[in-house]
Scaffold this motif. Structure first.
Motif, short mmCIF file in Angstrom:
data_model
loop_
_atom_site.label_atom_id
_atom_site.label_comp_id
_atom_site.label_asym_id
_atom_site.label_seq_id
_atom_site.Cartn_x
_atom_site.Cartn_y
_atom_site.Cartn_z
N ARG A 23 11.94 -3.45 4.37
CA ARG A 23 11.63 -4.07 3.08
C ARG A 23 10.87 -5.39 3.27
O ARG A 23 10.31 -5.94 2.32
CB ARG A 23 12.92 -4.39 2.32
N ALA A 24 10.90 -5.93 4.48
CA ALA A 24 10.33 -7.26 4.72
C ALA A 24 8.84 -7.21 4.99
O ALA A 24 8.36 -6.34 5.72
CB ALA A 24 11.05 -7.90 5.91
N ILE A 68 7.67 -13.77 -5.64
CA ILE A 68 8.74 -13.67 -6.64
C ILE A 68 8.79 -12.27 -7.24
O ILE A 68 9.84 -11.63 -7.30
CB ILE A 68 8.54 -14.71 -7.77
N GLY A 69 7.62 -11.79 -7.66
CA GLY A 69 7.57 -10.47 -8.30
C GLY A 69 8.05 -9.38 -7.35
O GLY A 69 8.83 -8.50 -7.73
N ALA A 70 7.60 -9.45 -6.11
CA ALA A 70 8.01 -8.43 -5.13
C ALA A 70 9.51 -8.52 -4.86
O ALA A 70 10.19 -7.49 -4.73
CB ALA A 70 7.21 -8.60 -3.84
N MET A 72 11.78 -9.61 -6.99
CA MET A 72 12.45 -9.09 -8.18
C MET A 72 12.50 -7.57 -8.16
O MET A 72 13.41 -6.94 -8.67
CB MET A 72 11.68 -9.51 -9.44
N ALA A 73 11.47 -6.97 -7.56
CA ALA A 73 11.37 -5.51 -7.51
C ALA A 73 12.18 -4.92 -6.36
O ALA A 73 12.20 -3.71 -6.18
CB ALA A 73 9.91 -5.10 -7.39
N GLY A 74 12.82 -5.78 -5.57
CA GLY A 74 13.68 -5.28 -4.50
C GLY A 74 13.09 -5.33 -3.11
O GLY A 74 13.73 -4.92 -2.15
N SER A 75 11.86 -5.82 -2.98
CA SER A 75 11.31 -6.04 -1.64
C SER A 75 11.87 -7.35 -1.10
O SER A 75 12.52 -8.11 -1.81
CB SER A 75 9.79 -6.10 -1.70
N VAL A 109 18.15 -10.43 -13.13
CA VAL A 109 17.08 -10.47 -12.14
C VAL A 109 17.49 -11.38 -10.99
O VAL A 109 18.08 -12.43 -11.23
CB VAL A 109 15.79 -11.01 -12.82
N THR A 110 17.23 -10.97 -9.76
CA THR A 110 17.44 -11.88 -8.63
C THR A 110 16.14 -12.04 -7.86
O THR A 110 15.27 -11.17 -7.88
CB THR A 110 18.52 -11.37 -7.65
N PRO A 165 20.57 -14.05 -1.20
CA PRO A 165 19.95 -13.39 -2.36
C PRO A 165 19.20 -14.33 -3.30
O PRO A 165 18.77 -13.92 -4.38
CB PRO A 165 21.15 -12.76 -3.08
#
Lengths: 323, 326
Positions: A23-24, A68-70, A72-75, A109-110, A165
């Motif tokens: 994911r990183a 941030i967006g990535a 939030m999407a779990g990446s 959202v995290t 997180p």
């Protein structure tokens, strides 16, 4: 325990993260082809490829926003802002978005995002490139801020920042990259929000972080020669800040000096002093002393720059004022 | 303005579009009333006049697609399927609101519908849209990010940084500009060097762009459908400019001293709901009775939302520090 540099310690942590977690990925200016302005990501592009080592335009807002967006999407993006001075161009994203999205969304959202950046002066880069702005970020609820002073801490804190997180500002220091230190072979991490007593002593507590913690340790050696036994507390994390370790030390020594590379006004020293006053005033034998950079924009000239930055002599003078 | 484009074949779809727009209108009118009665605090930015855009866009967006928006986002949230009760409760600042009363009117979120937030600092959502799209591309997911923003945002640096990077990295973003001609009180031609037809800026970033009548729900729907098709081929972002007009002020605090009432009168003739009703009746997609039924239905839905918000408890004070950190 192998001895490696601060730079290598950070590289090693990043490499291990990228190897173990698909994911990183990394985003930043010149982290790929150029191999990093401070060579932290040397060899990364070749090893991990352009999909995971993403060179960007010089556009700090969207670099942070993309992270941030990535996230939030779990990446699990790790982004690099070349120096903390450039973070000013991304303040809306860092302060208004990263720090607040979890709260404003009621926890929906995290933003598990690591923002690596480089702080501090001392290399004649003058006023716009020599700032220590980590205190600005430490002011903001929703962010975490760490600033390691050794290779060991650098690696351990980066691993913890990655596992956290929340958005974490991970603040490196340009004059520490060549510093060497021991690192264990096995995997480890250092919890965020835990200070480290880098030197035990009984007469005075010197509280600092990042490069100034190293300068404080050198000052402590000289103080020992004159019979003053200084304890050096390295904050490591500015937010959350380990008040307990500070207070326990001050209760033992009854004297405190706070050393920071940033400006004194509204700074880390002011914060630490207030915490001491709130929690251990009756233990103090003298008012807390603050050592910081001169209250000016950083000058270019070498002698003027040296006169601006805190150093061993100024720390020792501050300690003398306590006796 | 163009005439309405060709009607969609499916009658129920037609009714859905009409019902959606009418729900947004009625929700906003009621929100305005509640604001005047002191039930809603802070700023309140109404979407009245712009309903066709949210409605047209959301009618073709997939459930996996992401949405980010600005602070005039009640319409987007409703059209995305968020429960009107939960939105109204958030406007009231109640514990049952979408963010438990911590976000308010300008910060609506519904992660379960991939509605990733209203952003209240102009332009702030654009870089985040890029990031959501980056994650989708990195993970090879078939998702598009729909990013709403207004004409005021196009003069922000974040807009240009985001357009550029989305294009350089060929990311699946639809940049959906709602051009209502005013950034707060400033007319677009006084603030944007390119004039009021903003879509030309997309050329500089090699992003294909189209301008549509934002008062025509079918035109918006069609343009979005085409954009989605294109974005899903992996060829990068698309830019749509929907020309529209807000019938109310920038926020409830705005006395609207900067524009002539004759201008509003002209635009009222383009009312997206009234225009669509005329076509729907003419094409016999809806009868007078059905229209009244829809009206009564949205009225009841909004009344129920108000009741729910009224009756919901305030947030417990011990939640004050919750959700600062995950």
């Amino acid at each position: 325990m192998p001895e490696i540099t601060y730079r290598k310690a950070i590289s090693q942590a990043l490499r291990e993260i990228l190897q173990s977690d698909p994911r990183a990925f990394m985003i930043g200016e010149d982290i790929g082809g150029y191999q990093g302005a401070y060579a932290v990501t040397r060899g990364f592009l070749k090893e991990f490829g352009p999909e995971r080592i993403k060179d960007t335009p010089i556009a700090e807002s969207v670099i942070v926003g993309a992270g941030i967006g990535a996230a939030m999407a779990g990446s699990r993006p790790i982004i690099e802002i070349m120096t903390i001075n450039f973070s000013l161009l991304a303040m809306d994203q860092i302060i208004n978005c990263a720090a607040k999205l979890h709260y404003m969304s009621g926890g929906q959202v995290t933003v598990p995002l690591v923002i690596r950046t480089v702080s501090g002066g001392g290399t004649q880069l003058a006023a716009s490139h020599s700032q220590s702005l980590e205190g600005w970020f430490a002011h903001v609820p929703g962010l975490k801020v760490v600033a390691p002073s050794t290779p060991y801490d650098a690696k351990g804190l980066l691993r913890a920042a990655y596992q956290d997180p929340n958005p974490v500002m991970y603040v490196e220091h340009s004059l520490l990259y060549g510093m060497k230190g021991d690192i264990p072979d096995e995997e480890y991490s250092i919890p965020l929000g835990v200070a480290d007593v880098k030197r035990e002593g009984s007469d005075v507590t010197i509280i600092s972080y990042s490069r100034m913690a190293q300068v404080a340790l050198k000052a402590a050696v000289r103080l020992e020669e004159e019979g003053i036994d200084a304890e050096v507390v390295d904050l490591r994390s500015l937010r959350p800040m380990d008040t307990e370790t500070i207070i326990n030390s001050v209760k033992k020594t009854s004297r405190a000096v706070v050393v920071e590379e940033g400006w004194k006004a509204m700074g880390i020293g002011a914060e630490v002093s207030a915490r001491i006053m709130e929690n251990a005033l009756e233990y103090l034998d003298a008012p807390v002393q603050r050592v910081a950079s001169a209250d000016i924009p950083m000058p270019y000239s070498r002698p003027l720059e040296l006169a601006t930055l805190p150093n061993e002599d100024r720390i020792i003078e501050a300690v003398h004022r306590l006796f | 303005m163009k005439v309405l484009s060709k009607p969609v074949a499916d009658k129920s779809k037609y009714m859905d579009l009409l019902r959606q727009m009418m729900l947004i209108r009625r929700f906003e009118e009621k929100a305005s009333e509640m604001y005047m009665r002191g039930k809603i605090g802070g700023f309140l930015h109404l979407y009245i006049g712009e309903e066709a855009i949210a409605t047209g866009v959301m009618s073709v967006l997939g459930p996996d697609d992401y949405v980010v928006s600005h602070y005039r986002e009640h319409g987007h949230a409703l059209a995305r399927g968020m429960d009107p009760k939960v939105i109204m409760a958030e406007l009231f600042g109640k514990a049952t609101g979408s963010s438990g009363g911590k976000g308010g009117s300008m910060h609506l979120f519904d992660a379960s519908r991939n509605f990733m937030g209203g952003y209240a600092i102009v332009g702030g959502q654009l870089p985040i849209a890029v990031g959501l799209a980056l994650a989708a591309k990195y993970r090879r997911e078939d998702r598009t990010v729909l990013c709403f923003f207004g004409d005021g945002a196009v003069n922000e640096g974040e807009f240009h940084e985001s357009m550029n990077l989305a294009s350089v990295w060929q990311l699946p973003v639809i940049f959906m500009l709602e051009n209502n001609l005013y950034g707060m009180g400033s007319y677009v031609e006084r603030t944007h060097a390119g004039g009021k037809d903003i879509y030309h800026v997309a050329d500089a970033y090699k992003i294909p762009a189209a301008q549509v009548d934002g008062m025509d729900v079918l035109a918006v729907r069609e343009a979005t459908e085409e954009a989605l098709k294109r974005v899903r081929t992996g060829s990068g972002p698309v830019f749509i400019e929907a020309m529209t007009y807000r019938f109310r002020g920038h926020s409830m605090a705005d006395p609207v001293a900067y524009r002539e009432s004759s201008e509003l009168d002209q635009w009222r003739k383009e009312d997206p709901i009234e225009k669509f009703k005329v076509v729907a009746l003419r094409e016999e997609f809806v009868t007078d009775d059905e229209l009244q039924g829809i009206e009564a239905g949205v009225q009841a839905t909004v009344e129920a939302a108000i009741r729910f918000a009224e009756e919901s408890p305030e947030p417990e004070l011990d939640t004050l520090h919750d959700n600062v950190y995950a």
